[in-house]
Design a protein around this motif. Structure first.
Motif, short mmCIF file in Angstrom:
data_model
loop_
_atom_site.label_atom_id
_atom_site.label_comp_id
_atom_site.label_asym_id
_atom_site.label_seq_id
_atom_site.Cartn_x
_atom_site.Cartn_y
_atom_site.Cartn_z
N ASP A 1 12.73 7.32 78.28
CA ASP A 1 12.96 7.92 76.90
C ASP A 1 14.36 7.64 76.39
OD1 ASP A 1 10.30 8.11 76.18
OD2 ASP A 1 10.05 10.05 75.59
N TYR A 2 15.06 8.57 77.51
CA TYR A 2 16.60 8.60 77.16
C TYR A 2 17.19 7.05 77.27
CZ TYR A 2 21.46 10.33 77.61
OH TYR A 2 22.71 10.35 77.74
N LEU A 3 16.83 6.46 78.22
CA LEU A 3 17.51 5.04 78.58
C LEU A 3 16.79 4.15 77.35
CD1 LEU A 3 16.87 4.39 82.17
CD2 LEU A 3 18.58 4.96 81.23
N LEU A 4 15.99 4.31 76.74
CA LEU A 4 15.57 3.59 75.53
C LEU A 4 16.19 4.24 74.18
CD1 LEU A 4 11.93 3.10 76.52
CD2 LEU A 4 13.47 1.04 76.26
N ARG A 5 16.66 5.41 74.29
CA ARG A 5 17.05 6.03 73.09
C ARG A 5 18.67 5.59 73.00
NH1 ARG A 5 15.64 10.92 73.97
NH2 ARG A 5 17.57 11.72 74.55
N VAL A 6 19.21 5.71 73.97
CA VAL A 6 20.60 5.52 73.88
C VAL A 6 20.82 3.90 74.03
CG1 VAL A 6 22.90 6.06 74.82
CG2 VAL A 6 20.75 7.35 75.37
N ASP A 7 21.60 3.33 73.13
CA ASP A 7 21.35 1.93 72.87
C ASP A 7 22.46 1.07 73.91
OD1 ASP A 7 20.03 -0.23 71.81
OD2 ASP A 7 21.41 -0.44 70.17
N ALA A 8 22.23 1.60 75.18
CA ALA A 8 22.94 0.75 76.07
C ALA A 8 22.64 1.36 77.59
CB ALA A 8 24.42 1.13 76.05
N CYS A 9 23.21 0.92 78.54
CA CYS A 9 22.92 1.46 79.85
C CYS A 9 23.66 2.87 80.20
CB CYS A 9 23.35 0.36 81.01
SG CYS A 9 22.44 -0.81 80.82
N ILE A 10 22.94 3.84 80.91
CA ILE A 10 23.47 4.90 80.91
C ILE A 10 24.43 4.96 82.30
CG2 ILE A 10 22.99 7.37 81.53
CD1 ILE A 10 22.56 5.94 78.59
N CYS A 11 25.53 5.29 82.29
CA CYS A 11 26.43 5.34 83.33
C CYS A 11 26.79 7.01 83.63
CB CYS A 11 27.63 4.68 83.20
SG CYS A 11 27.41 3.04 83.24
N GLY A 12 25.94 7.57 84.56
CA GLY A 12 26.33 9.12 85.09
C GLY A 12 26.18 10.17 83.78
N ASP A 13 25.23 10.26 83.46
CA ASP A 13 24.95 11.38 82.11
C ASP A 13 23.59 11.59 82.20
OD1 ASP A 13 25.90 12.49 80.19
OD2 ASP A 13 25.31 11.18 78.54
N ILE A 14 22.70 11.43 83.13
CA ILE A 14 21.36 11.47 83.07
C ILE A 14 20.94 13.02 83.36
CG2 ILE A 14 18.91 10.73 83.92
CD1 ILE A 14 19.80 7.84 84.03
N VAL A 15 21.73 13.44 84.37
CA VAL A 15 21.19 14.67 85.04
C VAL A 15 21.19 15.63 83.81
CG1 VAL A 15 21.96 16.61 86.62
CG2 VAL A 15 22.16 14.24 87.31
N ASN A 16 22.52 15.58 83.21
CA ASN A 16 22.92 16.62 81.94
C ASN A 16 21.63 16.72 80.76
OD1 ASN A 16 25.20 17.26 83.25
ND2 ASN A 16 26.09 15.32 82.13
N GLU A 17 20.89 15.73 80.94
CA GLU A 17 20.03 15.38 79.58
C GLU A 17 18.55 16.17 80.05
OE1 GLU A 17 19.50 13.88 76.85
OE2 GLU A 17 21.79 14.07 76.79
#
Lengths: 110, 110
Positions: A33-49
């Motif tokens: 969900d998070y990867l799809l919501r943010v309109d780009a690739c995620i670099c180092g931010d997933i843990v906080n989510e």
DNA sequence: TATCTTTATCGTAATATTGCAATATACAAT
DNA sequence: ATTGTATATTGCAATATTACGATAAAGATA
């Protein structure tokens, strides 16, 4: 006994099961969900989510990657994670086939 | 610890995870394949189709039923099992949303 | 170099899943 | 009522998953 009897089933069945299993945990659904919501690739931010420890998140990410639902590339200090469209495509194809077959069964069913 | 932290995630995420998890075993994929292949509901024939003991098959059927992927009705001596379209519809909707979101991300991704 | 940040891996405990034999239940038919 | 057939449940052993603290690895920064 206790282990799944993988070799008694077809490759296709095992394939779908593996992909579905990877999707079978709310934390992993949340990651996607998070990867799809943010309109780009995620670099180092997933843990906080996520409401989980870093080690646990890392484990879930690995499972998603192994299953082919995401891919990650090293970007200096961080790692960039992306949706892997191939995995999703496989599942989508499966559901399209299922839905076609269900159409055919209309009214022949209980 | 060891148990999934269900209450930290949204209902939707838990819902998708539950459905996907039910699909996450090759025996259960095989059961669904069979129900879709035969052009009718199945009354008392599923056990013979699978390379598993009767008790195990019964367990898998229960899980599919709990998840909402199949439904069963008692038909005299036997039990008739059917695909439950509602569960599949939920998953299909999910994948449609995902695919729409992926479209938007085209070329913005690694 | 020393330190900070980010992610992965290891070790381990708690819990869940898988599979089956044995047994129970429920209805059919004799 | 007894027997046969189909499905469910129980109990248990083997294995897998989930979660996390501790630690390691690798690049960034001072």
């Amino acid at each position: 006994m206790g282990a799944t009897k993988t070799d008694h089933f077809t490759d296709k069945q095992n394939d779908i099961a593996t992909l579905a299993k990877a999707l079978g945990h709310p934390a992993r659904v949340a990651i996607l969900d998070y990867l799809l919501r943010v309109d780009a690739c995620i670099c180092g931010d997933i843990v906080n989510e996520l409401p989980l420890a870093q080690a646990t998140v890392s484990q879930h990410l690995r499972e998603l990657k192994n299953a082919g639902l995401i891919k990650g590339s090293i970007e200096g200090n961080a790692i960039c994670y992306c949706i892997d469209e191939k995995g999703f495509a496989k599942l989508q194809t499966y559901f399209n086939v299922v839905s076609t077959k269900m159409e055919k069964k209309k009214n022949k069913c209980c």
